[in-house]
Scaffold this active site. Sequence first.
Site, mmCIF file in Angstrom:
data_model
loop_
_atom_site.group_PDB
_atom_site.id
_atom_site.type_symbol
_atom_site.label_atom_id
_atom_site.label_comp_id
_atom_site.label_asym_id
_atom_site.label_seq_id
_atom_site.Cartn_x
_atom_site.Cartn_y
_atom_site.Cartn_z
ATOM 1 N N CYS A 103 -4.798 -25.312 16.159
ATOM 2 C CA CYS A 103 -6.202 -26.312 16.302
ATOM 3 C C CYS A 103 -5.268 -28.116 16.323
ATOM 4 O O CYS A 103 -6.646 -28.485 17.268
ATOM 5 C CB CYS A 103 -7.787 -26.117 16.001
ATOM 6 S SG CYS A 103 -8.726 -24.478 16.072
ATOM 7 N N HIS A 116 -3.970 -19.541 13.953
ATOM 8 C CA HIS A 116 -5.562 -19.701 13.232
ATOM 9 C C HIS A 116 -6.349 -18.641 13.063
ATOM 10 O O HIS A 116 -7.330 -18.756 12.100
ATOM 11 C CB HIS A 116 -6.093 -20.431 14.814
ATOM 12 C CG HIS A 116 -7.955 -20.065 14.699
ATOM 13 N ND1 HIS A 116 -7.861 -21.204 14.438
ATOM 14 C CD2 HIS A 116 -8.923 -19.447 14.835
ATOM 15 C CE1 HIS A 116 -9.497 -21.173 14.572
ATOM 16 N NE2 HIS A 116 -9.273 -20.381 14.536
ATOM 17 N N ASP A 141 0.756 -1.387 -0.003
ATOM 18 C CA ASP A 141 -0.121 -0.227 -0.397
ATOM 19 C C ASP A 141 1.173 1.337 -0.468
ATOM 20 O O ASP A 141 2.240 1.186 0.529
ATOM 21 C CB ASP A 141 -1.201 -0.337 1.170
ATOM 22 C CG ASP A 141 -1.679 1.085 1.378
ATOM 23 O OD1 ASP A 141 -2.148 2.052 0.389
ATOM 24 O OD2 ASP A 141 -2.859 1.241 2.251
ATOM 25 N N SER A 142 0.065 2.425 -0.220
ATOM 26 C CA SER A 142 1.296 3.584 -0.674
ATOM 27 C C SER A 142 0.875 3.923 0.577
ATOM 28 O O SER A 142 2.498 5.492 0.203
ATOM 29 C CB SER A 142 0.730 4.478 -1.523
ATOM 30 O OG SER A 142 -1.246 4.668 -1.111
ATOM 31 N N GLY A 143 0.635 4.076 1.485
ATOM 32 C CA GLY A 143 0.812 4.773 2.477
ATOM 33 C C GLY A 143 0.035 5.696 3.076
ATOM 34 O O GLY A 143 -0.429 7.300 3.479
ATOM 35 N N GLY A 144 -1.180 6.027 1.454
ATOM 36 C CA GLY A 144 -2.000 6.934 1.277
ATOM 37 C C GLY A 144 -3.080 7.371 2.924
ATOM 38 O O GLY A 144 -3.037 8.132 3.892
ATOM 39 N N CYS A 156 -11.559 -26.927 13.204
ATOM 40 C CA CYS A 156 -10.386 -25.942 12.009
ATOM 41 C C CYS A 156 -9.166 -26.951 12.160
ATOM 42 O O CYS A 156 -9.431 -27.738 12.630
ATOM 43 C CB CYS A 156 -10.299 -25.066 12.556
ATOM 44 S SG CYS A 156 -8.845 -23.883 11.985
ATOM 45 N N ASP A 158 -7.560 -7.475 2.918
ATOM 46 C CA ASP A 158 -6.509 -7.220 3.542
ATOM 47 C C ASP A 158 -6.819 -6.823 4.645
ATOM 48 O O ASP A 158 -7.760 -5.756 4.404
ATOM 49 C CB ASP A 158 -5.483 -6.401 3.156
ATOM 50 C CG ASP A 158 -4.928 -5.028 3.184
ATOM 51 O OD1 ASP A 158 -5.819 -4.834 2.825
ATOM 52 O OD2 ASP A 158 -4.662 -4.584 4.470
ATOM 53 N N CYS A 192 -6.856 -26.082 11.416
ATOM 54 C CA CYS A 192 -5.003 -24.966 11.805
ATOM 55 C C CYS A 192 -3.966 -25.992 12.416
ATOM 56 O O CYS A 192 -4.418 -26.663 13.260
ATOM 57 C CB CYS A 192 -5.231 -23.839 11.625
ATOM 58 S SG CYS A 192 -5.156 -23.295 13.768
#
Lengths: 349, 349
Positions: free
Chosen positions: A284, A310, A60-63, A279, A241, A281
Site C-alpha cells: 500500500c 497486504h 498442526d498434526s494433520g488431523g 494501510c 491461523d 504495508c
Amino acid sequence: MPVGTLATVKTLDPTDLVAMGASMILGNAYHLHLRPGDELIREMGGIHRFMGWNGPILTDSGGFQVFSLATLRKIAEDGVEFQSHIDGSRRFFTPESVIGIERNIGADVIMQFDHVIPGQSEEVPSRDASERSIRWAARCLAAFTESAPADNPDLQTLFPIVQGGIHPHLRREAAHTLTGMHDWVGFGIGGLSVGEEKPAMYEMLDVVNEALPRDRPRYLMGVGFPEDLIEGIRRGVDLFDCVAPTRMGRNGAAFTSQGRLNIKSARYRNDPLPLDENCDCSACTRFTRAYIRHLFVSDEILGLRLLSLHNVHFLLSLARAARREILAGMLDAWSHDWLSRYHSKSPIK
Amino acid sequence: MPVGTLATVKTLDPTDLVAMGASMILGNAYHLHLRPGDELIREMGGIHRFMGWNGPILTDSGGFQVFSLATLRKIAEDGVEFQSHIDGSRRFFTPESVIGIERNIGADVIMQFDHVIPGQSEEVPSRDASERSIRWAARCLAAFTESAPADNPDLQTLFPIVQGGIHPHLRREAAHTLTGMHDWVGFGIGGLSVGEEKPAMYEMLDVVNEALPRDRPRYLMGVGFPEDLIEGIRRGVDLFDCVAPTRMGRNGAAFTSQGRLNIKSARYRNDPLPLDENCDCSACTRFTRAYIRHLFVSDEILGLRLLSLHNVHFLLSLARAARREILAGMLDAWSHDWLSRYHSKSPIK
C-alpha cells in the site's frame, strides 16, 4: 500465525514476514510428511533451518487434513489408514506415529493427532470423535514424553485439542478432561469454522474459554477472517491461523478497512489509490490499485505476492491493535466499534 | 539490465533489485502498449511511478516483438500492420507512433523502432531491413525531437539500433550511417542472438564496436547468457538485457560458477549446499538446494522467486567483476580465465 503449510508461507519470503512483524508461523505435519518428508527435514537440521525461519513455528498434526484431503479413510481406535492426496500411497497415522513425525519436523509447538468431523455433526458422532480425540491426546502425551530429548526435554511443547462439535456439554467435558490430564502449556480449539454457523462457533468459544485455565494460551485452529479474529479475541483466544489471507490474495481479493476488494475488477483499471488508504504495508505504501490490477490481468507473480503481503499484514495489524486495546482496558468498546464499522460498510468489491 | 517486460521483473520486487545492486532495468513498448496501455501508464505518472522503480529504465521499441510475437504482419515503408498476440486486435506501428508510445511510458532511454529479421538471413533481406531501420531511425529522431518537452528536452534519450544481420559490411555501413546522422548518446546493436551461430555474433560485435564512436555506450539487445556477457564486454559492449535469468529461473535452472544446475533433479533431494557455493545472493546465503528443490517439486512460488533472484544476481555480479577488471587493466587475462573455467566444467545439471 501466517500459514506455511509446506514450509513456505505461499508467495512470501521469510524476510517479508519479519518485516511485517509476524512472530510465529505454521507448518503442517500431514503435508510435510508427504512432501518433502519429515525425515528429510530432520536430516536438513529441522524445519527452522530448512525454511530459513528463526522464530517460533507450530505444526498442526494433520488431523484435519487426514479427514478432509486424504481418501479411502479407515478409522479405528488405533489410528487412521488413508491414501495420500498426492500419489495415492497408503499411509497409517496413529497418535504415536504423528508425534514421531512432529519430532522429526522439529516445530516449537506441536499439536496432538485428533479426530475431526464436519461442523454440523449430530451429538453421537461428535461425542465419539471428541472422546477418541481425548484418548489420542493421552497417547500423544505418552509418546511425546517418551521421545523427549534427554538433554533438552522442553525443546518442543505439545498442545492438546478440544473437540466436541457444536455441542456445548461435549466441549465443556473435553476442556475439563484435558485440563485434568496434564499441566499443558497451551490448548488448541479444533473442529470450528468447518461448516457450522458463526453463532454456533461463538457459543463454543464462550464455553471452551470459560472451561480452560485462564493463564494458558488458547489457539483457535484454522480461523480466520478479520471479523473472526475480533470475535475470537473477545472470547479469550490468543492464537489463530488461516490460509485465507494468502489464498484470497492469490485469487485477487484484499482485506481492507472498507470491506473486501477484488483487484481484478475493471473499476480499478486507472485507480491511483492504494489497496487500503488506511494501510501502511509495503504494497500500500508503494503501489496503486491500477498497478496491482495490471499485474493480475497480466498473470504476473508480483501481484500474488503483493496481495498476500497486504492481507497477512492486515491480520497481523488487526491482532496488534487488539492487543493494544486489551492492555489499555478498552477491548470491548474498540471491538464493538470495529465490528459495527466493518459490517456496515457495503463491500466495495 | 534485468528485464521487466510488463513493468515488473518477473517474480521480483523492486526492493530485491535495489538490494542486488541493479542500476537500470528494461521495459517493452510493444507489451506495455497492449497491457496495460501506454496512455494508462502516462495517466498514472509514468513507468517509474507506476512500477515503483526510481532508477533508470530503458524501453525497447517492440521492433523485435512485432516481428516475433505478432501475427499477420504487413510490412511497408510507412510501418507495420499486425495483430496483437493478446487479443488479435489489429494495430499499426510506425516509427512516429512508437515514439509516441515510448513518450507516454516515459522511460529514460528509448529505442528506435526497427525492422528485425531472422539471424541467418541472406544479404538481400538483411540489407533491406538494415536500410529501412536506418530510415526509421531518422523518422524516430524527427518525431522524438518534435515531441520533446519544452521545459525538459533531455528528459528522455533516444538510441538508434545498428542492424545488418550477419554481414560485416552491412553492419559497418549501418554503424557509420547512424553515427553520421546525429550526435547520439548511445547505440543499440540489434538482430543478434536471434538464431545465428555464436562466432557470427562475435564477429559482428567486433565490426560494429570498431565502427561506433568510442565514448558512447553500446547496448547489445536481448543478450545474454554468462559467456555472452563476457564475450560482449571483451568487444566493447556496455549494456545487456536478457530474459534468460528470470525465465530459466522459473524453469528451475540456475547459473552457477560450475555451470548450469537444474534444481528439479532428484540428486538435490537432500543436498545441504547452496545453489552456488561461490555466490552471496540472498537465496544462496539462506537456503539449501534441498529446500529450493522442495519448493519447485511442490509448485511453491518462493522457488521461482529464489532462482530468479539468484540468476539475476549472478549476471549482475559478473558484470561488476568485469568492470573491476577493466579498471584494473586486467580484463583480457581475467575473461580468458573465466571463460576457460566456465567452458571446461561439465555442467552439473
